[in-house]
Design a protein around this motif. Structure first.
Motif, PDB file in Angstrom:
ATOM      1  N   GLU A  83      36.268  -3.536  33.250  1.00 31.64           N
ATOM      2  CA  GLU A  83      37.041  -3.858  34.310  1.00 31.64           C
ATOM      3  C   GLU A  83      37.139  -5.301  34.781  1.00 31.64           C
ATOM      4  O   GLU A  83      38.084  -5.931  35.029  1.00 31.64           O
ATOM      5  CB  GLU A  83      36.663  -3.195  35.903  1.00 31.64           C
ATOM      6  CG  GLU A  83      36.912  -1.546  35.797  1.00 31.64           C
ATOM      7  CD  GLU A  83      38.538  -1.255  35.367  1.00 31.64           C
ATOM      8  OE1 GLU A  83      39.248  -1.657  36.158  1.00 31.64           O
ATOM      9  OE2 GLU A  83      38.690  -0.402  34.658  1.00 31.64           O
ATOM     10  N   PHE A  84      35.839  -6.051  34.676  1.00 33.04           N
ATOM     11  CA  PHE A  84      35.815  -7.375  35.028  1.00 33.04           C
ATOM     12  C   PHE A  84      36.739  -8.119  33.855  1.00 33.04           C
ATOM     13  O   PHE A  84      37.400  -9.059  34.239  1.00 33.04           O
ATOM     14  CB  PHE A  84      34.236  -7.730  34.820  1.00 33.04           C
ATOM     15  CG  PHE A  84      34.319  -9.211  34.962  1.00 33.04           C
ATOM     16  CD1 PHE A  84      34.123 -10.109  36.051  1.00 33.04           C
ATOM     17  CD2 PHE A  84      34.067  -9.906  33.666  1.00 33.04           C
ATOM     18  CE1 PHE A  84      34.164 -11.415  36.012  1.00 33.04           C
ATOM     19  CE2 PHE A  84      33.800 -11.377  33.743  1.00 33.04           C
ATOM     20  CZ  PHE A  84      33.986 -12.055  35.018  1.00 33.04           C
ATOM     21  N   LEU A  85      36.473  -7.780  32.560  1.00 33.46           N
ATOM     22  CA  LEU A  85      37.024  -8.555  31.502  1.00 33.46           C
ATOM     23  C   LEU A  85      38.656  -8.282  31.552  1.00 33.46           C
ATOM     24  O   LEU A  85      39.710  -9.199  31.392  1.00 33.46           O
ATOM     25  CB  LEU A  85      36.768  -8.054  30.120  1.00 33.46           C
ATOM     26  CG  LEU A  85      35.208  -8.401  29.770  1.00 33.46           C
ATOM     27  CD1 LEU A  85      34.720  -7.783  28.431  1.00 33.46           C
ATOM     28  CD2 LEU A  85      35.284 -10.033  29.670  1.00 33.46           C
ATOM     29  N   LYS A  86      39.077  -7.058  31.969  1.00 33.51           N
ATOM     30  CA  LYS A  86      40.623  -6.788  32.211  1.00 33.51           C
ATOM     31  C   LYS A  86      40.957  -7.749  33.441  1.00 33.51           C
ATOM     32  O   LYS A  86      42.219  -8.152  33.178  1.00 33.51           O
ATOM     33  CB  LYS A  86      40.965  -5.370  32.559  1.00 33.51           C
ATOM     34  CG  LYS A  86      40.957  -4.489  31.563  1.00 33.51           C
ATOM     35  CD  LYS A  86      40.952  -3.104  31.984  1.00 33.51           C
ATOM     36  CE  LYS A  86      41.091  -1.853  30.940  1.00 33.51           C
ATOM     37  NZ  LYS A  86      41.106  -0.591  31.192  1.00 33.51           N
ATOM     38  N   GLY A  87      40.346  -7.942  34.481  1.00 35.03           N
ATOM     39  CA  GLY A  87      40.675  -8.691  35.793  1.00 35.03           C
ATOM     40  C   GLY A  87      40.809 -10.135  35.179  1.00 35.03           C
ATOM     41  O   GLY A  87      41.663 -10.834  35.518  1.00 35.03           O
ATOM     42  N   ALA A  88      39.885 -10.624  34.410  1.00 37.96           N
ATOM     43  CA  ALA A  88      39.817 -12.074  33.912  1.00 37.96           C
ATOM     44  C   ALA A  88      40.905 -12.289  32.864  1.00 37.96           C
ATOM     45  O   ALA A  88      41.592 -13.121  32.810  1.00 37.96           O
ATOM     46  CB  ALA A  88      38.519 -12.354  33.400  1.00 37.96           C
ATOM     47  N   LEU A  89      41.346 -11.335  32.052  1.00 38.84           N
ATOM     48  CA  LEU A  89      42.492 -11.446  31.280  1.00 38.84           C
ATOM     49  C   LEU A  89      44.092 -11.485  31.972  1.00 38.84           C
ATOM     50  O   LEU A  89      44.713 -12.395  31.757  1.00 38.84           O
ATOM     51  CB  LEU A  89      42.718 -10.190  30.167  1.00 38.84           C
ATOM     52  CG  LEU A  89      43.650 -10.134  29.135  1.00 38.84           C
ATOM     53  CD1 LEU A  89      43.416 -11.522  28.257  1.00 38.84           C
ATOM     54  CD2 LEU A  89      43.655  -9.137  28.166  1.00 38.84           C
ATOM     55  N   LYS A  90      44.012 -10.775  33.025  1.00 33.59           N
ATOM     56  CA  LYS A  90      45.089 -10.778  33.872  1.00 33.59           C
ATOM     57  C   LYS A  90      45.393 -12.224  34.572  1.00 33.59           C
ATOM     58  O   LYS A  90      46.484 -12.475  34.840  1.00 33.59           O
ATOM     59  CB  LYS A  90      45.037  -9.788  34.994  1.00 33.59           C
ATOM     60  CG  LYS A  90      45.463  -8.318  34.205  1.00 33.59           C
ATOM     61  CD  LYS A  90      45.515  -7.278  35.412  1.00 33.59           C
ATOM     62  CE  LYS A  90      45.456  -5.725  34.684  1.00 33.59           C
ATOM     63  NZ  LYS A  90      45.362  -4.791  35.597  1.00 33.59           N
ATOM     64  N   SER A  91      44.254 -12.890  35.194  1.00 36.03           N
ATOM     65  CA  SER A  91      44.362 -13.879  35.707  1.00 36.03           C
ATOM     66  C   SER A  91      44.198 -15.077  35.128  1.00 36.03           C
ATOM     67  O   SER A  91      44.403 -16.385  35.551  1.00 36.03           O
ATOM     68  CB  SER A  91      43.085 -13.952  36.871  1.00 36.03           C
ATOM     69  OG  SER A  91      41.772 -13.961  36.219  1.00 36.03           O
ATOM     70  N   ALA A  92      44.040 -14.991  33.765  1.00 37.86           N
ATOM     71  CA  ALA A  92      43.781 -16.259  32.919  1.00 37.86           C
ATOM     72  C   ALA A  92      45.363 -16.875  32.702  1.00 37.86           C
ATOM     73  O   ALA A  92      46.085 -16.300  32.419  1.00 37.86           O
ATOM     74  CB  ALA A  92      42.971 -15.976  31.493  1.00 37.86           C
ATOM     75  N   PRO A  93      45.308 -18.185  32.682  1.00 39.41           N
ATOM     76  CA  PRO A  93      46.576 -18.822  32.447  1.00 39.41           C
ATOM     77  C   PRO A  93      47.034 -18.542  30.892  1.00 39.41           C
ATOM     78  O   PRO A  93      45.962 -18.546  29.926  1.00 39.41           O
ATOM     79  CB  PRO A  93      46.366 -20.285  32.634  1.00 39.41           C
ATOM     80  CG  PRO A  93      45.020 -20.506  32.588  1.00 39.41           C
ATOM     81  CD  PRO A  93      44.087 -19.224  32.805  1.00 39.41           C
ATOM     82  N   ARG A  94      48.305 -18.109  30.616  1.00 39.80           N
ATOM     83  CA  ARG A  94      48.852 -17.748  29.471  1.00 39.80           C
ATOM     84  C   ARG A  94      49.405 -19.204  28.790  1.00 39.80           C
ATOM     85  O   ARG A  94      50.160 -19.990  29.579  1.00 39.80           O
ATOM     86  CB  ARG A  94      49.692 -16.778  29.473  1.00 39.80           C
ATOM     87  CG  ARG A  94      49.270 -15.344  30.051  1.00 39.80           C
ATOM     88  CD  ARG A  94      49.520 -14.554  28.903  1.00 39.80           C
ATOM     89  NE  ARG A  94      48.935 -13.374  29.839  1.00 39.80           N
ATOM     90  CZ  ARG A  94      48.177 -12.417  29.103  1.00 39.80           C
ATOM     91  NH1 ARG A  94      47.765 -12.744  27.991  1.00 39.80           N
ATOM     92  NH2 ARG A  94      47.862 -11.361  29.659  1.00 39.80           N
ATOM     93  N   PRO A  95      49.182 -19.427  27.689  1.00 41.56           N
ATOM     94  CA  PRO A  95      49.842 -20.578  26.877  1.00 41.56           C
ATOM     95  C   PRO A  95      51.128 -20.328  27.003  1.00 41.56           C
ATOM     96  O   PRO A  95      51.655 -19.073  26.638  1.00 41.56           O
ATOM     97  CB  PRO A  95      49.204 -20.779  25.499  1.00 41.56           C
ATOM     98  CG  PRO A  95      48.810 -19.536  25.288  1.00 41.56           C
ATOM     99  CD  PRO A  95      48.254 -18.879  26.532  1.00 41.56           C
ATOM    100  N   LYS A  96      52.057 -21.503  26.865  1.00 41.15           N
ATOM    101  CA  LYS A  96      53.528 -21.146  26.939  1.00 41.15           C
ATOM    102  C   LYS A  96      54.150 -21.029  25.464  1.00 41.15           C
ATOM    103  O   LYS A  96      55.120 -20.114  25.443  1.00 41.15           O
ATOM    104  CB  LYS A  96      54.305 -22.385  27.423  1.00 41.15           C
ATOM    105  CG  LYS A  96      53.858 -22.818  28.914  1.00 41.15           C
ATOM    106  CD  LYS A  96      54.702 -23.809  29.362  1.00 41.15           C
ATOM    107  CE  LYS A  96      54.199 -24.285  30.705  1.00 41.15           C
ATOM    108  NZ  LYS A  96      54.547 -23.870  31.843  1.00 41.15           N
TER     109      LYS A  96
END
Length: 116
Positions: A83-96
């Motif tokens: 769950e922590f990793l899923k949340g971190a993945l969602k909030s991480a900035p995505r490269p353009k």
């Protein structure tokens, strides 16, 4: 309706020891509120070594219960990490631009100045 009671190995051994010290099946049955037939069954098991098997089974059950509890803790820990990793993945900035992978992350290109 009759109720079903379960007795511990320790209690069964205690009753058997009382029988060996001179008590009768009848007096034991009255004192402990159990049937003489049940005491005879325990007596037969004790003489045949059956109560030792019960002790081994009880020890094995305790070992299994401890193992199950440890595995349940591990599953809980892994669920929290997931769950922590899923949340971190969602909030991480995505490269353009560029290809990203959950496993390897974004592909990084090396500039000629940094390589030299």
């Amino acid at each position: 309706m009759a109720r079903h009671r379960s007795y511990s190995i320790t209690f069964k051994r205690q009753v058997f020891q009382e029988y060996l010290s001179g008590d009768t099946f009848h007096s034991l049955a009255q004192r402990h509120d159990i049937t003489r037939t049940l005491i005879r069954i325990w007596f037969g098991k004790y003489e045949a070594g059956g109560l030792d098997e019960d002790v081994a089974s009880a020890a094995l059950m305790t070992e299994y219960e401890a193992r199950i509890a440890a595995l349940e803790r591990l599953v809980g820990k892994q669920a929290l990490e997931l769950e922590f990793l899923k949340g971190a993945l969602k909030s991480a900035p995505r490269p353009k631009s560029g290809i990203t992978s959950v496993i390897t992350g974004p592909v990084v290109s090396v500039s000629p100045k940094a390589a030299g």
